[in-house]
Design a protein around this motif. Structure first.
Motif, PDB file in Angstrom:
ATOM      1  N   ALA A  65      19.754 -20.119  47.389  1.00  0.00           N
ATOM      2  CA  ALA A  65      19.650 -18.657  47.379  1.00  0.00           C
ATOM      3  C   ALA A  65      18.254 -18.239  46.934  1.00  0.00           C
ATOM      4  N   ALA A  66      17.857 -17.034  47.300  1.00  0.00           N
ATOM      5  CA  ALA A  66      16.550 -16.528  46.883  1.00  0.00           C
ATOM      6  C   ALA A  66      16.513 -16.375  45.368  1.00  0.00           C
ATOM      7  N   PRO A  67      15.411 -16.795  44.726  1.00  0.00           N
ATOM      8  CA  PRO A  67      15.290 -16.576  43.280  1.00  0.00           C
ATOM      9  C   PRO A  67      15.361 -15.080  42.958  1.00  0.00           C
ATOM     10  N   VAL A  68      16.022 -14.763  41.858  1.00  0.00           N
ATOM     11  CA  VAL A  68      16.188 -13.364  41.456  1.00  0.00           C
ATOM     12  C   VAL A  68      15.334 -13.114  40.214  1.00  0.00           C
ATOM     13  N   PRO A  69      14.420 -12.143  40.242  1.00  0.00           N
ATOM     14  CA  PRO A  69      13.679 -11.812  39.025  1.00  0.00           C
ATOM     15  C   PRO A  69      14.648 -11.498  37.889  1.00  0.00           C
ATOM     16  N   LEU A  70      14.345 -11.996  36.700  1.00  0.00           N
ATOM     17  CA  LEU A  70      15.269 -11.814  35.574  1.00  0.00           C
ATOM     18  C   LEU A  70      15.621 -10.356  35.342  1.00  0.00           C
ATOM     19  N   ILE A  71      14.651  -9.482  35.519  1.00  0.00           N
ATOM     20  CA  ILE A  71      14.889  -8.067  35.223  1.00  0.00           C
ATOM     21  C   ILE A  71      15.843  -7.431  36.226  1.00  0.00           C
ATOM     22  N   LEU A  72      16.046  -8.085  37.385  1.00  0.00           N
ATOM     23  CA  LEU A  72      16.988  -7.574  38.387  1.00  0.00           C
ATOM     24  C   LEU A  72      18.344  -8.276  38.328  1.00  0.00           C
ATOM     25  N   SER A  73      18.456  -9.300  37.506  1.00  0.00           N
ATOM     26  CA  SER A  73      19.693 -10.070  37.429  1.00  0.00           C
ATOM     27  C   SER A  73      20.745  -9.332  36.608  1.00  0.00           C
ATOM     28  N   TYR A  74      21.921  -9.138  37.195  1.00  0.00           N
ATOM     29  CA  TYR A  74      23.004  -8.476  36.460  1.00  0.00           C
ATOM     30  C   TYR A  74      23.442  -9.312  35.256  1.00  0.00           C
ATOM     31  N   LYS A  75      23.363 -10.628  35.377  1.00  0.00           N
ATOM     32  CA  LYS A  75      23.735 -11.500  34.260  1.00  0.00           C
ATOM     33  C   LYS A  75      22.768 -11.307  33.080  1.00  0.00           C
ATOM     34  N   THR A  76      21.495 -11.163  33.377  1.00  0.00           N
ATOM     35  CA  THR A  76      20.524 -10.913  32.317  1.00  0.00           C
ATOM     36  C   THR A  76      20.860  -9.623  31.579  1.00  0.00           C
TER      37      THR A  76
END
Length: 411
Positions: free
Chosen positions: A259-270
């Motif tokens: 999967a495409a890497p997700v910037p941490l600031i856009l991650s719902y888990k973060t």
């Protein structure tokens, strides 16, 4: 005791009107928040006082919208435009974890395109790649001229994919004045009954310009609901998310599967793991939105606002209809698909629209010019716009109609 502070009536589409009582209360908080001796714009977002306020804000949203325990409430930045990207990246990560063998061609994103904002969202999904972006239905096909967004298409035209990574719709199109009907039996209501069955449907809804104006139909059936705050509940800079737990996934694990890497600031888990405090949040915007939502609860909550908003919209559309009958106004949206929050119409005749807008501004009513991409008149009826203020606009519209009739008779 409140004064008018020389204020006008703000019918703007956003940043939009806020309750005067909240603005006055915020003045105190700007100087000394919660007895800390520091203003809200100065205080640490890690302080116990701000954490207590944030917790209360979340509770007030959860209680009034009846958000089930299966869903988290998160606060972030970036507005609706930021979520055009975030929902795609997070839901593609979820899909890759569920179906690691699926190729980009097999990974389908369904978009319901009913206006300018859902169109932009679909364009962003295509730009990000990694999937097949499919238009479930395009409302322009069913418009009066084949070009405008002026309707909610018939249910028979909706054809969702069997196993999409997400299904996306915009509940209220701020620019075009188109909204899914509030009555579940209406042919312009969202067709929940056509969604894939016997699965956790990855349904995404942009509620930016209608958030907290009424209850959200079938909220629990949504995977993600998001809303920029700057329409109904606060200033710009805050986005509210309601995210189902199964959509809060390990994006790094998904990236290892392709999967495409997700910037941490856009991650719902973060966001979820940090309690929306991974980075410095929009402290001032959260504070003011929290005051608005608290005030809403004290006024009777969403049942009260739904009824008031219904009356405001009905009155205004009746005035537009009267102008149509007299050949002065022309509605831009087909009947049954009109927005409660953003009513759009045209003023007919050479120079008539400018005359209408100039006259309204002289009477202290601003923000009525339509979006630059579509023109016309747009009246935004967000929660902070009172029924009395709408009545003043309607009285002005009646005078404008009478003056137009006099001019025509003289000619």
């Amino acid at each position: 005791m409140s004064t008018d502070h020389g204020r006008v009536i703000n019918f703007g589409a956003g940043p939009s009107a806020l309750p005067l009582s909240v603005l006055e209360e915020a003045q105190t908080g700007l100087v000394n928040f919660a007895g800390t001796g520091m203003g809200i714009a100065e205080i640490s977002h890690r302080s116990k006082e701000f954490q207590a306020f944030l917790d209360g804000f979340e509770r007030d949203i959860r209680t009034q919208l009846d958000v089930p325990p299966t869903h988290r409430i998160l606060f972030t930045q970036g507005g609706g435009t930021g979520q055009f990207s975030a929902v795609v990246l997070n839901l593609l990560a979820r899909y890759k974890l569920l179906r690691p063998q699926a190729s980009a061609e097999d990974t389908v994103l369904d978009y319901v395109v009913t206006g300018s904002w859902s169109k932009k969202a679909a364009e962003e999904a295509r730009r990000l790649g990694g999937s097949t972006v499919r238009t479930v239905v395009d409302a322009r096909v069913y418009s009066k001229d084949g070009k405008a967004f002026d309707n909610i298409p018939p249910h028979a035209e909706f054809a969702f994919s069997a196993d999409p990574a997400l299904i996306y719709y915009c509940e209220n199109e701020t620019v075009d004045g188109v909204e899914f009907a509030h009555d579940a039996q209406s042919p312009a209501a969202f067709p929940f009954h056509l969604l894939p069955q016997n699965t956790l449907v990855p349904l995404i809804a942009d509620y930016s310009s209608s958030f907290m104006c009424r209850p959200i139909p079938r909220l629990a059936d949504h995977a993600v609901i998001y809303a920029g705050a700057q329409k109904n509940i606060g200033p710009a800079g805050l986005t509210v998310l309601i995210v189902r737990e199964d959509c809060i996934v390990d994006v790094d694990a998904a990236a290892k599967l392709g999967a495409a890497p997700v910037p941490l600031i856009l991650s719902y888990k973060t966001l979820a793991d940090s309690g929306s405090l991974y980075n410095t949040p929009s402290v001032l915007a959260i504070y003011m939105a929290g005051l608005v939502v608290k005030r809403m609860k004290e006024n009777g909550g969403l049942p009260y606002y739904e009824e008031v908003n219904r009356r405001k919209a009905n009155k205004l559309y009746a005035a537009v209809h009267e102008g149509e009958q007299k050949g002065v106004f022309r509605r831009k949206v087909q009947q049954g698909s009109e927005s409660w929050m953003n009513a759009v119409f045209e003023v007919l005749g050479e120079g008539a629209e400018k005359k209408f807008l100039d006259g309204a501004e002289k009477e202290g009513m601003k923000g009525l010019k339509g979006h630059r991409s579509v023109g016309g008149v747009r009246v935004s009826l967000y929660n902070a716009v009172t029924e009395q203020e709408v009545d003043k606009l309607i009285a002005y519209m009646a005078r404008f109609l009478a003056e137009s009739a006099s001019v025509e008779a003289a000619a």
